[in-house]
Write a protein that holds these residues in place. Structure first.
Motif, PDB file in Angstrom:
ATOM      1  N   GLY A  59       0.809  -1.211   0.000  1.00 40.49           N
ATOM      2  CA  GLY A  59       0.000   0.000   0.000  1.00 40.49           C
ATOM      3  C   GLY A  59       0.845   1.264   0.000  1.00 40.49           C
ATOM      4  O   GLY A  59       0.325   2.364   0.018  1.00 40.49           O
ATOM      5  N   ASP A  60       2.177   1.086  -0.008  1.00 44.51           N
ATOM      6  CA  ASP A  60       3.100   2.224   0.036  1.00 44.51           C
ATOM      7  C   ASP A  60       3.913   2.240  -1.254  1.00 44.51           C
ATOM      8  O   ASP A  60       4.775   1.400  -1.452  1.00 44.51           O
ATOM      9  N   PRO A  61       3.666   3.208  -2.149  1.00 42.47           N
ATOM     10  CA  PRO A  61       4.387   3.218  -3.430  1.00 42.47           C
ATOM     11  C   PRO A  61       5.890   3.453  -3.282  1.00 42.47           C
ATOM     12  O   PRO A  61       6.654   3.158  -4.185  1.00 42.47           O
ATOM     13  N   GLU A  62       6.361   3.932  -2.134  1.00 42.17           N
ATOM     14  CA  GLU A  62       7.791   4.185  -1.913  1.00 42.17           C
ATOM     15  C   GLU A  62       8.492   3.035  -1.193  1.00 42.17           C
ATOM     16  O   GLU A  62       9.689   3.082  -0.950  1.00 42.17           O
ATOM     17  N   PHE A  63       7.742   2.007  -0.839  1.00 41.06           N
ATOM     18  CA  PHE A  63       8.291   0.906  -0.040  1.00 41.06           C
ATOM     19  C   PHE A  63       9.495   0.243  -0.714  1.00 41.06           C
ATOM     20  O   PHE A  63      10.540   0.064  -0.087  1.00 41.06           O
ATOM     21  N   ALA A  64       9.376  -0.113  -1.982  1.00 38.04           N
ATOM     22  CA  ALA A  64      10.469  -0.796  -2.690  1.00 38.04           C
ATOM     23  C   ALA A  64      11.711   0.086  -2.719  1.00 38.04           C
ATOM     24  O   ALA A  64      12.833  -0.391  -2.544  1.00 38.04           O
ATOM     25  N   HIS A  65      11.534   1.389  -2.923  1.00 36.80           N
ATOM     26  CA  HIS A  65      12.679   2.313  -2.953  1.00 36.80           C
ATOM     27  C   HIS A  65      13.377   2.347  -1.589  1.00 36.80           C
ATOM     28  O   HIS A  65      14.610   2.299  -1.500  1.00 36.80           O
ATOM     29  N   ARG A  66      12.600   2.407  -0.501  1.00 37.45           N
ATOM     30  CA  ARG A  66      13.202   2.433   0.838  1.00 37.45           C
ATOM     31  C   ARG A  66      13.929   1.125   1.137  1.00 37.45           C
ATOM     32  O   ARG A  66      14.987   1.128   1.781  1.00 37.45           O
ATOM     33  N   VAL A  67      13.387   0.007   0.686  1.00 36.52           N
ATOM     34  CA  VAL A  67      14.064  -1.277   0.890  1.00 36.52           C
ATOM     35  C   VAL A  67      15.412  -1.265   0.171  1.00 36.52           C
ATOM     36  O   VAL A  67      16.432  -1.661   0.720  1.00 36.52           O
ATOM     37  N   ARG A  68      15.426  -0.794  -1.097  1.00 34.42           N
ATOM     38  CA  ARG A  68      16.685  -0.711  -1.836  1.00 34.42           C
ATOM     39  C   ARG A  68      17.686   0.192  -1.124  1.00 34.42           C
ATOM     40  O   ARG A  68      18.873  -0.110  -1.056  1.00 34.42           O
ATOM     41  N   GLU A  69      17.212   1.311  -0.577  1.00 34.81           N
ATOM     42  CA  GLU A  69      18.101   2.205   0.172  1.00 34.81           C
ATOM     43  C   GLU A  69      18.731   1.486   1.353  1.00 34.81           C
ATOM     44  O   GLU A  69      19.927   1.595   1.592  1.00 34.81           O
ATOM     45  N   GLU A  70      17.915   0.739   2.098  1.00 33.28           N
ATOM     46  CA  GLU A  70      18.421   0.021   3.273  1.00 33.28           C
ATOM     47  C   GLU A  70      19.399  -1.086   2.886  1.00 33.28           C
ATOM     48  O   GLU A  70      20.433  -1.267   3.518  1.00 33.28           O
ATOM     49  N   LEU A  71      19.058  -1.831   1.841  1.00 33.77           N
ATOM     50  CA  LEU A  71      19.885  -2.970   1.452  1.00 33.77           C
ATOM     51  C   LEU A  71      21.169  -2.559   0.742  1.00 33.77           C
ATOM     52  O   LEU A  71      22.224  -3.135   0.968  1.00 33.77           O
ATOM     53  N   TYR A  72      21.066  -1.581  -0.151  1.00 38.23           N
ATOM     54  CA  TYR A  72      22.188  -1.262  -1.033  1.00 38.23           C
ATOM     55  C   TYR A  72      22.760   0.130  -0.820  1.00 38.23           C
ATOM     56  O   TYR A  72      23.696   0.522  -1.508  1.00 38.23           O
ATOM     57  N   GLY A  73      22.189   0.877   0.107  1.00 43.30           N
ATOM     58  CA  GLY A  73      22.715   2.196   0.399  1.00 43.30           C
ATOM     59  C   GLY A  73      22.453   3.221  -0.688  1.00 43.30           C
ATOM     60  O   GLY A  73      23.095   4.257  -0.721  1.00 43.30           O
TER      61      GLY A  73
END
Length: 80
Positions: A59-73
């Motif tokens: 339900g959060d369109p930014e969720f995938a982007h935040r996950v990538r930020e956390e995983l890959y910096g």
């Protein structure tokens, strides 16, 4: 599972690693080799049908982007 006998030519250094691992684990060298063959065979296997991984909608369109930020910096360059 019925086992079949076969001959495999192994590099001396790899055989030494197999022997050491088998001795350390207290299992036959053949078991180490069988496990290696199984892993290699599974890595080359081609599945008849595509794998069906479960998905969800956060339900959060930014969720995938935040996950990538956390995983890959990604995006952290400005924060430093």
């Amino acid at each position: 599972m019925a086992l079949k006998r076969t001959t495999v030519h192994v590099d001396e250094r790899d055989l030494a690693i197999i022997k050491e691992a088998a001795a350390r684990k207290g299992i036959p060298e053949a078991e180490i080799i069988r496990r290696g063959i199984h892993l290699a065979a599974m890595g080359e296997r081609r599945w008849e049908e595509p794998m069906d991984f479960p998905t969800f909608d956060s339900g959060d369109p930014e969720f995938a982007h935040r996950v990538r930020e956390e995983l890959y910096g990604e995006g952290d360059e400005d924060a430093a």
